[in-house]
Design a protein around this motif. Structure first.
Motif, PDB file in Angstrom:
ATOM      1  N   ASP A  13      47.015  55.328  35.359  1.00  0.00           N
ATOM      2  CA  ASP A  13      47.659  55.346  34.048  1.00  0.00           C
ATOM      3  C   ASP A  13      47.706  56.795  33.589  1.00  0.00           C
ATOM      4  O   ASP A  13      46.693  57.368  33.210  1.00  0.00           O
ATOM      5  CB  ASP A  13      46.879  54.478  33.054  1.00  0.00           C
ATOM      6  N   LEU A  14      48.901  57.388  33.630  1.00  0.00           N
ATOM      7  CA  LEU A  14      49.041  58.802  33.280  1.00  0.00           C
ATOM      8  C   LEU A  14      48.883  59.049  31.791  1.00  0.00           C
ATOM      9  O   LEU A  14      48.890  60.204  31.352  1.00  0.00           O
ATOM     10  CB  LEU A  14      50.396  59.321  33.760  1.00  0.00           C
ATOM     11  N   THR A  15      48.753  57.983  30.994  1.00  0.00           N
ATOM     12  CA  THR A  15      48.505  58.140  29.562  1.00  0.00           C
ATOM     13  C   THR A  15      47.033  57.954  29.213  1.00  0.00           C
ATOM     14  O   THR A  15      46.661  58.059  28.043  1.00  0.00           O
ATOM     15  CB  THR A  15      49.338  57.118  28.757  1.00  0.00           C
ATOM     16  N   ASP A  16      46.204  57.675  30.204  1.00  0.00           N
ATOM     17  CA  ASP A  16      44.792  57.395  29.961  1.00  0.00           C
ATOM     18  C   ASP A  16      43.954  58.028  31.068  1.00  0.00           C
ATOM     19  O   ASP A  16      43.993  57.580  32.219  1.00  0.00           O
ATOM     20  CB  ASP A  16      44.560  55.883  29.917  1.00  0.00           C
ATOM     21  N   ALA A  17      43.181  59.045  30.707  1.00  0.00           N
ATOM     22  CA  ALA A  17      42.372  59.749  31.700  1.00  0.00           C
ATOM     23  C   ALA A  17      41.271  58.872  32.273  1.00  0.00           C
ATOM     24  O   ALA A  17      40.701  59.192  33.318  1.00  0.00           O
ATOM     25  CB  ALA A  17      41.761  61.010  31.085  1.00  0.00           C
ATOM     26  N   ASP A  18      40.979  57.750  31.615  1.00  0.00           N
ATOM     27  CA  ASP A  18      39.956  56.845  32.144  1.00  0.00           C
ATOM     28  C   ASP A  18      40.336  56.323  33.531  1.00  0.00           C
ATOM     29  O   ASP A  18      39.451  55.989  34.333  1.00  0.00           O
ATOM     30  CB  ASP A  18      39.743  55.663  31.202  1.00  0.00           C
ATOM     31  N   SER A  19      41.629  56.228  33.813  1.00  0.00           N
ATOM     32  CA  SER A  19      42.033  55.740  35.132  1.00  0.00           C
ATOM     33  C   SER A  19      41.607  56.706  36.229  1.00  0.00           C
ATOM     34  O   SER A  19      41.304  56.288  37.352  1.00  0.00           O
ATOM     35  CB  SER A  19      43.548  55.508  35.184  1.00  0.00           C
ATOM     36  N   LEU A  20      41.560  58.001  35.921  1.00  0.00           N
ATOM     37  CA  LEU A  20      41.057  58.975  36.888  1.00  0.00           C
ATOM     38  C   LEU A  20      39.551  58.811  37.088  1.00  0.00           C
ATOM     39  O   LEU A  20      39.049  58.908  38.214  1.00  0.00           O
ATOM     40  CB  LEU A  20      41.384  60.394  36.430  1.00  0.00           C
ATOM     41  N   ILE A  21      38.849  58.577  35.970  1.00  0.00           N
ATOM     42  CA  ILE A  21      37.397  58.355  36.069  1.00  0.00           C
ATOM     43  C   ILE A  21      37.106  57.101  36.886  1.00  0.00           C
ATOM     44  O   ILE A  21      36.179  57.070  37.703  1.00  0.00           O
ATOM     45  CB  ILE A  21      36.777  58.255  34.664  1.00  0.00           C
ATOM     46  N   ASP A  22      37.920  56.059  36.688  1.00  0.00           N
ATOM     47  CA  ASP A  22      37.746  54.841  37.486  1.00  0.00           C
ATOM     48  C   ASP A  22      37.979  55.129  38.971  1.00  0.00           C
ATOM     49  O   ASP A  22      37.298  54.555  39.833  1.00  0.00           O
ATOM     50  CB  ASP A  22      38.724  53.765  37.014  1.00  0.00           C
ATOM     51  N   GLY A  23      38.930  56.006  39.278  1.00  0.00           N
ATOM     52  CA  GLY A  23      39.165  56.384  40.671  1.00  0.00           C
ATOM     53  C   GLY A  23      37.974  57.106  41.265  1.00  0.00           C
ATOM     54  O   GLY A  23      37.581  56.846  42.414  1.00  0.00           O
ATOM     55  N   ILE A  24      37.394  58.012  40.495  1.00  0.00           N
ATOM     56  CA  ILE A  24      36.192  58.716  40.959  1.00  0.00           C
ATOM     57  C   ILE A  24      35.053  57.724  41.177  1.00  0.00           C
ATOM     58  O   ILE A  24      34.320  57.802  42.172  1.00  0.00           O
ATOM     59  CB  ILE A  24      35.780  59.803  39.943  1.00  0.00           C
ATOM     60  N   ALA A  25      34.918  56.771  40.254  1.00  0.00           N
ATOM     61  CA  ALA A  25      33.851  55.772  40.383  1.00  0.00           C
ATOM     62  C   ALA A  25      34.046  54.917  41.632  1.00  0.00           C
ATOM     63  O   ALA A  25      33.078  54.589  42.330  1.00  0.00           O
ATOM     64  CB  ALA A  25      33.817  54.890  39.136  1.00  0.00           C
ATOM     65  N   ALA A  26      35.312  54.572  41.922  1.00  0.00           N
ATOM     66  CA  ALA A  26      35.584  53.774  43.123  1.00  0.00           C
ATOM     67  C   ALA A  26      35.215  54.559  44.379  1.00  0.00           C
ATOM     68  O   ALA A  26      34.625  54.013  45.314  1.00  0.00           O
ATOM     69  CB  ALA A  26      37.059  53.378  43.163  1.00  0.00           C
ATOM     70  N   ALA A  27      35.541  55.849  44.399  1.00  0.00           N
ATOM     71  CA  ALA A  27      35.191  56.682  45.549  1.00  0.00           C
ATOM     72  C   ALA A  27      33.675  56.799  45.692  1.00  0.00           C
ATOM     73  O   ALA A  27      33.124  56.654  46.791  1.00  0.00           O
ATOM     74  CB  ALA A  27      35.828  58.061  45.410  1.00  0.00           C
ATOM     75  N   GLN A  28      32.998  57.041  44.589  1.00  0.00           N
ATOM     76  CA  GLN A  28      31.548  57.166  44.641  1.00  0.00           C
ATOM     77  C   GLN A  28      30.894  55.851  45.027  1.00  0.00           C
ATOM     78  O   GLN A  28      29.865  55.831  45.706  1.00  0.00           O
ATOM     79  CB  GLN A  28      31.028  57.648  43.284  1.00  0.00           C
ATOM     80  N   GLY A  29      31.494  54.731  44.600  1.00  0.00           N
ATOM     81  CA  GLY A  29      30.975  53.430  45.005  1.00  0.00           C
ATOM     82  C   GLY A  29      31.082  53.203  46.497  1.00  0.00           C
ATOM     83  O   GLY A  29      30.311  52.430  47.075  1.00  0.00           O
ATOM     84  N   ASN A  30      32.017  53.886  47.134  1.00  0.00           N
ATOM     85  CA  ASN A  30      32.163  53.824  48.592  1.00  0.00           C
ATOM     86  C   ASN A  30      31.352  54.907  49.292  1.00  0.00           C
ATOM     87  O   ASN A  30      31.541  55.144  50.490  1.00  0.00           O
ATOM     88  CB  ASN A  30      33.636  53.965  48.967  1.00  0.00           C
ATOM     89  N   LYS A  31      30.466  55.557  48.556  1.00  0.00           N
ATOM     90  CA  LYS A  31      29.602  56.633  49.084  1.00  0.00           C
ATOM     91  C   LYS A  31      30.428  57.840  49.540  1.00  0.00           C
ATOM     92  O   LYS A  31      30.069  58.538  50.487  1.00  0.00           O
ATOM     93  CB  LYS A  31      28.740  56.120  50.252  1.00  0.00           C
ATOM     94  N   VAL A  32      31.541  58.076  48.839  1.00  0.00           N
ATOM     95  CA  VAL A  32      32.430  59.194  49.159  1.00  0.00           C
ATOM     96  C   VAL A  32      32.269  60.275  48.093  1.00  0.00           C
ATOM     97  O   VAL A  32      32.192  59.976  46.897  1.00  0.00           O
ATOM     98  CB  VAL A  32      33.905  58.727  49.204  1.00  0.00           C
ATOM     99  N   ASN A  33      32.194  61.517  48.526  1.00  0.00           N
ATOM    100  CA  ASN A  33      32.175  62.658  47.617  1.00  0.00           C
ATOM    101  C   ASN A  33      33.531  63.347  47.684  1.00  0.00           C
ATOM    102  O   ASN A  33      33.756  64.213  48.547  1.00  0.00           O
ATOM    103  CB  ASN A  33      31.064  63.635  47.997  1.00  0.00           C
ATOM    104  N   PRO A  34      34.472  62.978  46.824  1.00  0.00           N
ATOM    105  CA  PRO A  34      35.820  63.541  46.912  1.00  0.00           C
ATOM    106  C   PRO A  34      35.817  65.043  46.678  1.00  0.00           C
ATOM    107  O   PRO A  34      35.007  65.567  45.906  1.00  0.00           O
ATOM    108  CB  PRO A  34      36.593  62.800  45.814  1.00  0.00           C
ATOM    109  N   THR A  35      36.741  65.721  47.352  1.00  0.00           N
ATOM    110  CA  THR A  35      36.828  67.177  47.255  1.00  0.00           C
ATOM    111  C   THR A  35      38.080  67.652  46.530  1.00  0.00           C
ATOM    112  O   THR A  35      38.098  68.764  46.017  1.00  0.00           O
ATOM    113  CB  THR A  35      36.824  67.812  48.652  1.00  0.00           C
ATOM    114  N   HIS A  36      39.133  66.828  46.480  1.00  0.00           N
ATOM    115  CA  HIS A  36      40.407  67.256  45.891  1.00  0.00           C
ATOM    116  C   HIS A  36      41.144  66.089  45.243  1.00  0.00           C
ATOM    117  O   HIS A  36      41.054  64.953  45.715  1.00  0.00           O
ATOM    118  CB  HIS A  36      41.340  67.848  46.961  1.00  0.00           C
ATOM    119  N   TRP A  37      41.886  66.415  44.185  1.00  0.00           N
ATOM    120  CA  TRP A  37      42.966  65.575  43.705  1.00  0.00           C
ATOM    121  C   TRP A  37      44.254  66.041  44.384  1.00  0.00           C
ATOM    122  O   TRP A  37      44.396  67.219  44.693  1.00  0.00           O
ATOM    123  CB  TRP A  37      43.164  65.718  42.191  1.00  0.00           C
ATOM    124  N   ALA A  38      45.191  65.138  44.559  1.00  0.00           N
ATOM    125  CA  ALA A  38      46.513  65.508  45.057  1.00  0.00           C
ATOM    126  C   ALA A  38      47.548  64.723  44.271  1.00  0.00           C
ATOM    127  O   ALA A  38      47.440  63.496  44.138  1.00  0.00           O
ATOM    128  CB  ALA A  38      46.645  65.216  46.556  1.00  0.00           C
TER     129      ALA A  38
END
Length: 291
Positions: free
Chosen positions: A148-173
């Motif tokens: 949701d480009l009108t709500d930054a929470d959707s980005l936080i949810d994406g980070i949480a999903a990655a961290q829940g998969n034991k992933v340490n993301p390095t970049h947005w694209a």
């Protein structure tokens, strides 16, 4: 009395072609610059990986330790059927000799750039059909989510999903349009009116943090056109490039073919490049798509 002026005597005016060639405006290659693991090989590459380990448990003194099974599989790159990126341009020797610029050198550079641009698009979002590169956004098993480009929470949810998969993301694209939409998000200052004139940007309006690179939530942002919309829906990817592997067979091999078209007094410039990519762990990519 008539005075002869330049506007009426263009044939008498000397002209000169500038000793340069203006290149088209285009984005830089971004995928390889993000730092994936690069393996050099002219043969098919198999990267073994452990699918799952065993579960350790507490065992009493003298008691039997239960057996555990470890599951293995592999990531395969550069299959023998994988096609190469290739381009060929032919030009006459008269053109090479009479050109104001060093035409052969300019074309060699240009063709390498064109191949690099095609490679960048394939590594990101290649369809993988007909023995071509399957980009990381098309890989099987990647994590997905809602953008949701009108709500930054959707980005936080994406980070949480990655961290829940034991992933340490390095970049947005993301594309420049998506990044601009996020940079425009505003919030009201505490204790002040929500009127537009008194609102402040949610993110640093420069989009720059910790140097010269764009950042969101502490992670660098890659701006690329190679994450195109799907059915008018924007997409943003969160990637751990330490889990992205690239196999390189031929980087950008340039050949001058000065005999093949000798009966035409012409030469050819050929550029060949062959790469492949895969994810060491599928969840290394979290792809957010607009609902």
């Amino acid at each position: 009395m008539a005075i002869e002026v330049t506007s009426g005597n263009s044939t008498l005016i000397q002209s000169q072609v500038a000793n340069l060639l203006v290149q088209p405006l285009e984005q830089a290659s971004t995928f390889l610059a993000a730092g994936p693991v690069v393996l050099d090989s002219s043969q098919p590459v198999r990267v073994p990986r452990i699918v799952n380990g065993v579960t350790a448990g507490f065992v009493a003194e003298g008691a039997q330790i239960s057996d555990g099974d470890v599951a293995f599989d592999e990531v395969t790159l550069l299959p023998s059927t994988l096609k190469s990126l290739k381009v060929l341009v032919k030009l006459s020797n008269e053109l090479i000799r009479t050109a104001v610029i060093g035409l052969d050198a300019v074309l060699r550079t240009r063709l390498v750039t064109d191949v690099a641009n095609a490679l960048d698009a394939a590594l990101w979002d290649g369809a993988g059909t007909s023995n071509t590169i399957k980009g990381i956004l098309r890989q099987t098993g990647i994590q997905t989510g809602t953008l949701d480009l009108t709500d930054a929470d959707s980005l936080i949810d994406g980070i949480a999903a990655a961290q829940g998969n034991k992933v340490n993301p390095t970049h947005w694209a993301m594309t420049s349009d998506s990044f601009a939409a996020l940079r425009k998000l505003k919030i009201a200052n505490p204790g002040e009116t929500s009127d537009q004139d008194f609102r402040q940007y949610l993110f640093d309006p420069t989009g720059i943090s910790g140097g010269t690179a764009f950042h969101l939530f502490g992670l660098p942002v890659i701006i690329t056109d190679n994450i195109p919309k799907v059915s008018t829906k924007a997409r943003v990817a969160l990637v751990d490039f330490s889990k992205v592997v690239v196999a390189r067979d031929v980087n950008a091999e340039v050949k001058i073919l000065d005999q093949t078209w000798g009966d035409y007094d012409s030469v050819g410039i050929r550029v060949v490049s062959r790469w492949d990519t895969a994810l060491l762990q599928a969840k290394a990519v979290t792809l957010l798509t607009e609902a």
